[in-house]
Design an enzyme around this catalytic site. Structure first.
Site, PDB file in Angstrom:
ATOM      1  N   ASN A 208      -4.888 -12.183  12.249  1.00  0.00           N
ATOM      2  CA  ASN A 208      -4.033 -11.215  12.948  1.00  0.00           C
ATOM      3  C   ASN A 208      -4.889 -10.369  13.883  1.00  0.00           C
ATOM      4  OD1 ASN A 208      -4.984  -8.775  11.466  1.00  0.00           O
ATOM      5  ND2 ASN A 208      -4.145  -9.907   9.739  1.00  0.00           N
ATOM      6  N   PHE A 321      -1.954   1.456   4.152  1.00  0.00           N
ATOM      7  CA  PHE A 321      -1.654   1.665   5.576  1.00  0.00           C
ATOM      8  C   PHE A 321      -0.461   0.794   5.916  1.00  0.00           C
ATOM      9  CE2 PHE A 321      -4.642   4.015   8.316  1.00  0.00           C
ATOM     10  CZ  PHE A 321      -5.435   4.557   7.310  1.00  0.00           C
ATOM     11  N   LYS A 339       4.834  -0.601  -4.014  1.00  0.00           N
ATOM     12  CA  LYS A 339       3.455  -0.938  -4.375  1.00  0.00           C
ATOM     13  C   LYS A 339       2.836   0.066  -5.339  1.00  0.00           C
ATOM     14  CE  LYS A 339       2.741  -3.277   0.048  1.00  0.00           C
ATOM     15  NZ  LYS A 339       1.792  -4.320   0.448  1.00  0.00           N
TER      16      LYS A 339
HETATM   17  N1  CTP Z   1      -1.804  -5.187   1.523  1.00  0.00           N
HETATM   18  C1  CTP Z   1      -2.527  -5.741   0.494  1.00  0.00           C
HETATM   19  N2  CTP Z   1      -2.388  -7.059   0.215  1.00  0.00           N
HETATM   20  C2  CTP Z   1      -1.577  -7.840   0.925  1.00  0.00           C
HETATM   21  C3  CTP Z   1      -0.828  -7.287   1.996  1.00  0.00           C
HETATM   22  C4  CTP Z   1      -0.980  -5.950   2.263  1.00  0.00           C
HETATM   23  O1  CTP Z   1      -3.268  -5.018  -0.168  1.00  0.00           O
HETATM   24  N3  CTP Z   1      -1.472  -9.126   0.641  1.00  0.00           N
HETATM   25  C5  CTP Z   1      -1.951  -3.739   1.796  1.00  0.00           C
HETATM   26  C6  CTP Z   1      -2.429  -3.433   3.205  1.00  0.00           C
HETATM   27  O2  CTP Z   1      -3.839  -3.373   3.255  1.00  0.00           O
HETATM   28  C7  CTP Z   1      -1.805  -2.080   3.468  1.00  0.00           C
HETATM   29  C8  CTP Z   1      -0.514  -2.109   2.672  1.00  0.00           C
HETATM   30  O3  CTP Z   1      -0.667  -3.156   1.707  1.00  0.00           O
HETATM   31  O4  CTP Z   1      -2.581  -1.027   2.969  1.00  0.00           O
HETATM   32  C9  CTP Z   1       0.699  -2.376   3.493  1.00  0.00           C
HETATM   33  O5  CTP Z   1       0.475  -3.544   4.275  1.00  0.00           O
HETATM   34  P1  CTP Z   1       1.645  -4.335   4.930  1.00  0.00           P
HETATM   35  O6  CTP Z   1       1.110  -5.542   5.603  1.00  0.00           O
HETATM   36  O7  CTP Z   1       2.470  -3.393   5.703  1.00  0.00           O
HETATM   37  O8  CTP Z   1       2.407  -4.727   3.590  1.00  0.00           O
HETATM   38  P2  CTP Z   1       3.282  -5.982   3.298  1.00  0.00           P
HETATM   39  O9  CTP Z   1       3.632  -5.896   1.843  1.00  0.00           O
HETATM   40  O10 CTP Z   1       2.583  -7.215   3.758  1.00  0.00           O
HETATM   41  O11 CTP Z   1       4.539  -5.668   4.184  1.00  0.00           O
HETATM   42  P3  CTP Z   1       5.531  -6.643   4.961  1.00  0.00           P
HETATM   43  O12 CTP Z   1       6.435  -7.198   3.916  1.00  0.00           O
HETATM   44  O13 CTP Z   1       6.215  -5.701   5.916  1.00  0.00           O
HETATM   45  O14 CTP Z   1       4.723  -7.709   5.623  1.00  0.00           O
END
Ligand code: CTP
Length: 393
Positions: A208, A321, A339
């Site tokens: 990304n 974040f 979370k």
């Molecule tokens: N994060 C993480 N592990 C993952 C994805 C995300 O620890 N596999 C953490 C990111 O580092 C960030 C937070 O979760 O601090 C939110 O990330 P985000 O990508 O917005 O979360 P997602 O759960 O992936 O949200 P979405 O469903 O909108 O993709």
């Protein structure tokens, strides 16, 4: 930290005096006012005019001449200084400073000041290793004087060992550290940064657009505020901050492993990394022709690193974040809850000029107890301090 500050830079007589010119340039770039005091020996190595041109201020070389020609005395500079840096500092200077000798403008100013002092020694490695020098350094350190370096390497006389003056950029960083209140002293922080890379084969990957800037800025700010910092970083083009332990990872699974082990010994986790949510389900060991990949890519879900660790966080701070587009707060608040985080830092990446790949950011912090805080748009480097102050207030 340095903007608007009065910095006195003492330059003593070593060949590294030429590097002090670059330090003046860096300090001026940070909007500090720099008054340079040179010893007479320093003026043998580099012309006062160099410093005068770079600092745009009168350079001080001799106490008595100065008292006649200028209304600035040694106590004026000593009183006005927010910080005094001595770079390079010779063994002779360190000996004089440690023993309270005041026989020139620089040593006199140092005796008359209450400002913090940062010393960057530079000398032959044999001299640095001499018990007299080491005792003088220990005495000054016990008095609260900060030191940076000397570093290992080849010195001007071709000897190899510890004696090289630290690089000007590192001295600048140390100066910022001296001026930063140590609000996080005694804390251990894990900060994640950058993207993860999920291989399809040894050549191709899914990733990304995260640059890692926000995470690196947080790691740097936390270190300057006195914390011990482990930076778990995905691939970025950035230079890690000084004095930070770096664990370099590629994939989300590697990041999970590194974060888990670092977090076990830490007080807080700040996940600024953009973890890839998916990875190719069956990565190949060798690059294959494109036809072998077909036109559908089977993906596997990566673990949610932060959610996994937040479950057993106890009293530890776990901060996420969220970069969102549209209805950012509502989406981030839902993530905070789902979370199990202590707080989430949210930014709306649909706004131009902030977030991914930008120098600036503008965020809101949502806390688990319902509080929230908006921080104005500013450079990520500055925002990092604001975020940490809000999280640890
Ligand atoms: N994060 C993480 N592990 C993952 C994805 C995300 O620890 N596999 C953490 C990111 O580092 C960030 C937070 O979760 O601090 C939110 O990330 P985000 O990508 O917005 O979360 P997602 O759960 O992936 O949200 P979405 O469903 O909108 O993709």
């Amino acid at each position: 930290m340095l903007a608007g500050k009065n910095v006195v830079l003492g330059v003593t007589g070593g060949i590294a005096a030429y590097k002090a010119a670059e330090l003046v340039r860096l300090l001026v770039k940070e909007d500090a006012t720099v008054d340079v005091i040179m010893t007479r020996n320093a003026a043998e190595f580099i012309a006062p005019l160099t410093f005068q041109t770079l600092s745009n201020r009168v350079v001080h070389v001799e106490t008595f001449k100065l008292l006649v020609t200028s209304d600035i005395s040694h106590t004026t500079l000593a009183d006005r200084a927010d910080l005094i840096i001595v770079a390079p500092a010779t063994a002779n200077f360190i000996g004089k400073f440690a023993n309270g000798v005041a026989d020139d403008m620089l040593t006199t100013t140092l005796l008359a000041t209450l400002a913090p002092v940062l010393v960057a020694p530079a000398m032959n490695p044999k001299m640095w290793a001499h018990p007299a020098v080491l005792e003088n350094v220990a005495r000054l350190a016990a008095r609260g004087v900060d030191f940076i370096g000397p570093e290992e390497g080849e010195v001007a006389c071709k000897d190899i060992g510890r004696g090289r003056m630290s690089e000007p950029a590192d001295i600048l960083e140390a100066a910022e550290g001296v001026l930063t209140p140590p609000r996080l002293r005694g804390k251990r922080l894990v900060v994640t940064a950058g993207p993860t890379r999920e291989p399809l084969d040894p050549v191709r990957f899914i990733s990304n657009r995260s640059s890692g800037r926000m995470g690196y800025a947080l790691a740097r700010a936390a270190r300057l505020m006195g914390a011990e910092v482990v930076l778990v970083s995905g691939p970025t083009a950035l230079v890690p901050p000084r004095d930070v332990e770096v664990m370099s990872v590629e994939t989300a699974l590697e990041m999970q492993k590194a974060v888990k082990s670092a977090f076990a010994k830490a007080d807080a986790l700040i996940m600024a990394a953009a973890v890839a949510d998916f990875r190719p389900a069956a990565p190949k060991d060798a690059k294959a022709p494109k036809d072998e990949y077909g036109d559908q890519l089977a993906l596997a879900r990566n673990p949610d690193i932060i959610a996994g660790l937040a479950k057993s966080k106890g009293k530890k701070l776990v901060v996420g974040f969220a970069a969102e587009t549209g209805e950012a707060d509502a989406k981030a608040a839902a993530k905070l809850k789902r979370k199990g985080l202590s707080a989430i830092v949210v930014n709306d990446v649909s706004e131009p000029g902030i977030g991914f790949e930008s120098e600036d950011n503008e965020v809101r912090i949502l806390f688990a107890d319902g509080r929230s805080l908006s921080l104005a748009r500013m450079a990520k480097a500055d925002l990092a301090f604001e975020i940490l102050m809000a999280l640890f207030s």
